[in-house]
Scaffold this motif. Structure first.
Motif, PDB file in Angstrom:
ATOM      1  N   VAL A   4      37.079 -20.798 -49.822  1.00 21.80           N
ATOM      2  CA  VAL A   4      37.932 -19.613 -49.718  1.00 21.80           C
ATOM      3  C   VAL A   4      38.388 -19.395 -48.281  1.00 21.80           C
ATOM      4  O   VAL A   4      39.552 -19.069 -48.018  1.00 21.80           O
ATOM      5  CB  VAL A   4      37.191 -18.364 -50.239  1.00 21.80           C
ATOM      6  CG1 VAL A   4      38.035 -17.110 -50.010  1.00 21.80           C
ATOM      7  CG2 VAL A   4      36.870 -18.512 -51.719  1.00 21.80           C
ATOM      8  N   VAL A  24      44.304 -12.731 -54.744  1.00 22.64           N
ATOM      9  CA  VAL A  24      42.878 -12.544 -54.453  1.00 22.64           C
ATOM     10  C   VAL A  24      42.055 -12.810 -55.713  1.00 22.64           C
ATOM     11  O   VAL A  24      40.971 -13.407 -55.651  1.00 22.64           O
ATOM     12  CB  VAL A  24      42.610 -11.132 -53.902  1.00 22.64           C
ATOM     13  CG1 VAL A  24      41.114 -10.904 -53.716  1.00 22.64           C
ATOM     14  CG2 VAL A  24      43.337 -10.939 -52.575  1.00 22.64           C
ATOM     15  N   ALA A  81      38.979 -15.601 -56.348  1.00 23.15           N
ATOM     16  CA  ALA A  81      37.696 -15.331 -57.000  1.00 23.15           C
ATOM     17  C   ALA A  81      37.467 -16.260 -58.181  1.00 23.15           C
ATOM     18  O   ALA A  81      36.344 -16.739 -58.406  1.00 23.15           O
ATOM     19  CB  ALA A  81      37.648 -13.866 -57.453  1.00 23.15           C
ATOM     20  N   GLY A 108      37.139  -9.985 -59.162  1.00 21.18           N
ATOM     21  CA  GLY A 108      36.271  -9.669 -58.038  1.00 21.18           C
ATOM     22  C   GLY A 108      34.845  -9.386 -58.465  1.00 21.18           C
ATOM     23  O   GLY A 108      33.883  -9.917 -57.893  1.00 21.18           O
ATOM     24  N   LEU A 134      35.882 -10.839 -51.866  1.00 21.53           N
ATOM     25  CA  LEU A 134      36.924 -10.890 -52.889  1.00 21.53           C
ATOM     26  C   LEU A 134      36.877  -9.672 -53.799  1.00 21.53           C
ATOM     27  O   LEU A 134      37.832  -9.404 -54.530  1.00 21.53           O
ATOM     28  CB  LEU A 134      36.792 -12.173 -53.700  1.00 21.53           C
ATOM     29  CG  LEU A 134      36.880 -13.457 -52.865  1.00 21.53           C
ATOM     30  CD1 LEU A 134      36.639 -14.681 -53.715  1.00 21.53           C
ATOM     31  CD2 LEU A 134      38.234 -13.549 -52.167  1.00 21.53           C
TER      32      LEU A 134
END
Length: 408
Positions: free
Chosen positions: A99, A261, A265, A342, A381
């Motif tokens: 990431v 985002v 994740a 998330g 995240l």
């Protein structure tokens, strides 16, 4: 109608992203986790790869990243798979590798998405090829973006910005920073605008780089703005303050960045699950996709439950990106995807560490040796681009038809 298979025209890009993640991101992941703030020079030659992914759908709609642009909406276009979906699919693969590396890829900053979403054609051309970070958070303003205190005052052909910004992802390495500021604190949300500030502008000073729990390959910066003069043509969106509209223009950025985002994740969660499945199989624990949960080993049953959480997050993320490509309002779906992905990513990463035992808790260079790192990376995240609680609040408002004043 959305098709849940990877579009044929994106399969080569997805495969390229996976090869980059496997051959470059993951082998170097531990090195840059230990050497925080050291820029991964391996990424310089890869910047063009993501540029290609963003334009892979033929949209070419951004200054380096995909954007949610609906002004050209047509009812007869049919099903459209374009830059948002291709970027999300590529992001999933790259974050399967690391990431932090994805967050520090040149010209792929969240500020690029902001520019791509609301900039004029002239601004898109002017900022083309630039790496843009995004500065929203302040010492006294986190999840509530409407509480921004950084000010922008029009002075002739320039806006003069004053304030402080923290937690700016890729702030030190980017060429531009999209700064959120208010034209009039007394008018609340409606006066919030975003401005493109070029690095090196007098008064725009980097004050520190943060030390973080995870995503250490990515720099996180803090800035002070002292009488920073920004050309008025660097304001993104409508310069007029419309109290009825609020700050929907700048918030439109999140309709694009939240699915991104979520995709980060999803990619990280998949990495955790794949490594954990390998460890279970090495221990003689079989995961039977056809057998009911009660008929399997407890660890196998738990792993299957986590995989279902992953799949739900993945599908919500694809839906939000597909809606953006097809010029459909996706604020609800973007928040649902961000909230689900998330939360699921954090749970999956921590549970995989638990299932792996000492092998998941100890540091290592590859495979299960990265589980502890992925568990540290996962938490951000669920925080940036709007916390879990903020996403749930947005979803509730959308479903109940309530305004932010009616449901806080």
């Amino acid at each position: 109608m959305i098709n849940l298979e990877t579009p044929k025209k994106f399969r080569m890009l997805v495969d390229q992203a996976h090869q980059v993640a496997r051959q470059i991101f993951r082998p170097n992941s531990r090195r840059y986790d230990r050497a925080e703030h050291l820029y991964p020079r391996e990424l310089d030659m890869l910047g063009a790869l993501l540029d290609g992914m963003n334009a892979g759908g033929g949209g070419g709609e951004g200054a380096g990243a995909a954007g949610v642009r609906r002004s050209a909406a047509r009812s007869d276009e049919g099903n459209r798979n374009s830059s948002n979906l291709s970027t999300v699919l590529g992001t999933m693969e790259l974050c399967w590798g690391d990431v932090g590396f994805l967050l520090t890829m040149p010209r792929q900053g969240l500020g690029n998405s902001a520019i791509a979403s609301v900039a004029t054609d002239e601004q898109l051309e002017r900022f083309k090829g630039k790496w843009a970070a995004m500065a929203i958070t302040e010492p006294g303003c986190g999840s509530d973006s409407a509480a921004i205190r950084t000010t922008a005052r029009l002075d002739g052909d320039h806006y003069v910005l004053n304030g402080e910004k923290i937690y700016v992802t890729a702030g030190d390495r980017a060429d531009l920073v999209v700064v959120w500021a208010t034209l009039d604190r007394n008018l609340g949300r409606a006066a919030i605008k975003s401005f493109v500030v070029e690095k090196g502008t007098p008064g725009f000073d980097l004050v520190r780089l943060e030390h973080k729990l995870g995503i250490r390959a990515s720099d996180t910066a803090a800035f002070v703005l002292n009488d920073v003069r920004v050309p008025r043509e660097n304001l993104l969106g409508d310069p007029e303050i419309n109290v009825d509209k609020g700050f929907a223009g700048v918030m439109q950025t999140f309709d694009n960045t939240r699915p991104l985002v979520a995709a980060m994740a999803v990619g990280l969660a998949r990495a955790c699950l794949e490594e954990t499945r390998k460890l279970l199989e090495q221990a003689g624990i079989e995961l039977d996709d056809d057998a009911p949960a009660f008929a399997q080993h407890a660890a196998a049953s738990e792993c299957r439950r986590l995989e279902s959480e992953y799949e739900a997050a993945r599908l919500l993320t694809l839906q939000a990106a597909w809606m953006a490509d097809n010029r459909k309002p996706n604020s609800l779906q973007a928040s649902m995807a961000k909230a689900k992905a998330g939360r699921s990513c954090v749970e999956i990463a921590l549970r995989c560490v638990e299932l792996a035992g000492p092998l998941g808790y100890a540091e290592g260079e590859g495979g299960h040796g990265l589980l502890e790192k992925w568990a540290r990376d996962a938490k951000i995240l669920d925080i940036f681009e709007g916390t879990q609680q903020i996403q749930q609040l947005i979803v509730a408002r959308r479903l109940l038809g309530k305004t932010s004043a009616e449901l806080k």
